[in-house]
Design a protein around this motif. Structure first.
Motif, PDB file in Angstrom:
ATOM      1  N   ILE A  49      32.313  35.403  24.850  1.00  0.00           N
ATOM      2  CA  ILE A  49      33.052  36.669  24.866  1.00  0.00           C
ATOM      3  C   ILE A  49      32.579  37.540  26.020  1.00  0.00           C
ATOM      4  N   VAL A  50      31.261  37.620  26.222  1.00  0.00           N
ATOM      5  CA  VAL A  50      30.719  38.417  27.327  1.00  0.00           C
ATOM      6  C   VAL A  50      31.242  37.904  28.661  1.00  0.00           C
ATOM      7  N   ILE A  51      31.219  36.584  28.852  1.00  0.00           N
ATOM      8  CA  ILE A  51      31.690  35.994  30.115  1.00  0.00           C
ATOM      9  C   ILE A  51      33.173  36.288  30.328  1.00  0.00           C
ATOM     10  N   VAL A  52      33.969  36.131  29.281  1.00  0.00           N
ATOM     11  CA  VAL A  52      35.412  36.365  29.390  1.00  0.00           C
ATOM     12  C   VAL A  52      35.716  37.834  29.682  1.00  0.00           C
ATOM     13  N   THR A  53      34.986  38.750  29.024  1.00  0.00           N
ATOM     14  CA  THR A  53      35.246  40.178  29.235  1.00  0.00           C
ATOM     15  C   THR A  53      34.758  40.638  30.606  1.00  0.00           C
ATOM     16  N   ILE A  54      33.919  39.847  31.266  1.00  0.00           N
ATOM     17  CA  ILE A  54      33.550  40.127  32.653  1.00  0.00           C
ATOM     18  C   ILE A  54      34.568  39.475  33.593  1.00  0.00           C
ATOM     19  N   PHE A  55      34.998  38.278  33.240  1.00  0.00           N
ATOM     20  CA  PHE A  55      35.944  37.537  34.071  1.00  0.00           C
ATOM     21  C   PHE A  55      37.305  38.236  34.153  1.00  0.00           C
ATOM     22  N   ALA A  56      37.783  38.742  33.018  1.00  0.00           N
ATOM     23  CA  ALA A  56      39.134  39.311  32.956  1.00  0.00           C
ATOM     24  C   ALA A  56      39.355  40.464  33.945  1.00  0.00           C
ATOM     25  N   PRO A  57      38.521  41.517  33.943  1.00  0.00           N
ATOM     26  CA  PRO A  57      38.773  42.611  34.894  1.00  0.00           C
ATOM     27  C   PRO A  57      38.425  42.251  36.342  1.00  0.00           C
ATOM     28  N   SER A  58      37.691  41.143  36.542  1.00  0.00           N
ATOM     29  CA  SER A  58      37.280  40.751  37.885  1.00  0.00           C
ATOM     30  C   SER A  58      38.290  39.827  38.562  1.00  0.00           C
ATOM     31  N   LEU A  59      39.212  39.260  37.772  1.00  0.00           N
ATOM     32  CA  LEU A  59      40.056  38.162  38.219  1.00  0.00           C
ATOM     33  C   LEU A  59      40.799  38.453  39.522  1.00  0.00           C
ATOM     34  N   PHE A  60      41.455  39.598  39.612  1.00  0.00           N
ATOM     35  CA  PHE A  60      42.261  39.909  40.793  1.00  0.00           C
ATOM     36  C   PHE A  60      41.608  40.964  41.684  1.00  0.00           C
ATOM     37  N   THR A  61      40.316  41.213  41.452  1.00  0.00           N
ATOM     38  CA  THR A  61      39.655  42.307  42.166  1.00  0.00           C
ATOM     39  C   THR A  61      38.449  41.857  42.970  1.00  0.00           C
ATOM     40  N   LEU A  62      37.604  41.009  42.375  1.00  0.00           N
ATOM     41  CA  LEU A  62      36.345  40.634  43.000  1.00  0.00           C
ATOM     42  C   LEU A  62      36.378  39.211  43.541  1.00  0.00           C
ATOM     43  N   SER A  63      35.469  38.933  44.455  1.00  0.00           N
ATOM     44  CA  SER A  63      35.348  37.597  45.028  1.00  0.00           C
ATOM     45  C   SER A  63      34.602  36.676  44.070  1.00  0.00           C
ATOM     46  N   PHE A  64      35.071  35.403  44.006  1.00  0.00           N
ATOM     47  CA  PHE A  64      34.434  34.403  43.161  1.00  0.00           C
ATOM     48  C   PHE A  64      33.692  33.356  43.995  1.00  0.00           C
TER      49      PHE A  64
END
Length: 214
Positions: A110-125
Motif C-alpha cells: 500500500i505504501v509503495i502504491v500510494t507513492i507510485f500513484a501521485p508520482s506516475l506522471f510527474t517524477l522521473s523513474f
C-alpha cells in the motif's frame, strides 16, 4: 490452518473500510510530500526513501500500520469461540504470525502504491540519483556511485518490513498480556516516541539500539 487457508482467511476477513481510509490518508500524505519537494529536483526514488525518514516513519507509517494490525488481530467478542478452530496453541500462534506477515506485506505494498500513484506522471523513474539526492547525500558520494537508488529503496523497504513486523509482534504480545487493544496501541506509540526522542535528541549512547538507526 494450512497456509492457503490462512491467506484466504486474511483477505476474506479484511476490513476494506479500514484499508481504504489508510490508503486515502497515505495517498494524501505522500502527494503533499511530493508537491512540497517537487521544486528541489526529486525523483520517484526520493519519495520512496522518505518512508523511512524520522518524521514520515513516526507520524505516518507507524500510526497507519497500527490501524491495519488492530483491525487484523484485535480480540473480538467471539474470540473464545474462534480459538476452538485450532488444534493447539501452536496452531493459533502460527495463524497469528501468518496474519501479521500478510498484513505487514499488504501494508508495505500500500505504501509503495500510494507513492507510485501521485508520482506516475510527474517524477522521473530512471534508476539514477536525482539532483536533490546528489546534493543532499554529497558527503556519501562513494555510496551513491556504488549503489543504485532502486537497490537502496529495495533494502530500505526490506528493513521497514522487518521493523513493522517486530512492532506487530510486540503489539500482539501486549495484547495477549493485557487483553486490551488500546493498551497495546499505546505501548507501540510509546516505543515509537522513544525512538523519535533518541533520534532527534541525538542521544549517542542509545541511538545504535533504536529502530530508526537502521
Amino acid at each position: 490452518m494450512p497456509m492457503i487457508i490462512n491467506i484466504n482467511y486474511f483477505y476474506r476477513r479484511m476490513n476494506w473500510e479500514v484499508y481504504s481510509v489508510v490508503v486515502v490518508s497515505l495517498l494524501c500524505y505522500f502527494w503533499w510530500n511530493m508537491y512540497d519537494n517537487y521544486g528541489k529536483g526529486i525523483n520517484f526514488y526520493d519519495v520512496l526513501i522518505t518512508s523511512s525518514e524520522v518524521l514520515t516513519y513516526s507520524y505516518a507509517i507507524i500510526p497507519s500500520y497500527l490501524v491495519i494490525i488492530t483491525s487484523t488481530i484485535s480480540f473480538r467478542k467471539n474470540h473464545l469461540f474462534f480459538l476452538f478452530r485450532f488444534k493447539s496453541r501452536l496452531d493459533y500462534f502460527i495463524h497469528i504470525l501468518t496474519q501479521l506477515v500478510l498484513s505487514t506485506t499488504t501494508f508495505i505494498l500500500i505504501v509503495i502504491v500510494t507513492i507510485f500513484a501521485p508520482s506516475l506522471f510527474t517524477l522521473s523513474f530512471k534508476n539514477e540519483w536525482s539532483f536533490y539526492a546528489v546534493n543532499y547525500y554529497a558527503v556519501h558520494e562513494p555510496f551513491l556511485t556504488q549503489h543504485s537508488p532502486l537497490l537502496y529503496a529495495a533494502i530500505t523497504f526490506l528493513l521497514l518490513w522487518c521493523c513493522l513486523f517486530v512492532l506487530g509482534l510486540l503489539f500482539f504480545t501486549i495484547l495477549l498480556l493485557t487483553q486490551n487493544a488500546v493498551v497495546a496501541i499505546f505501548f507501540i506509540l510509546l516505543v515509537d516516541l522513544l525512538n523519535v526522542g533518541v533520534a532527534i535528541g541525538q542521544i549517542d549512547a542509545l541511538y545504535p539500539y533504536v529502530f530508526i538507526n537502521y
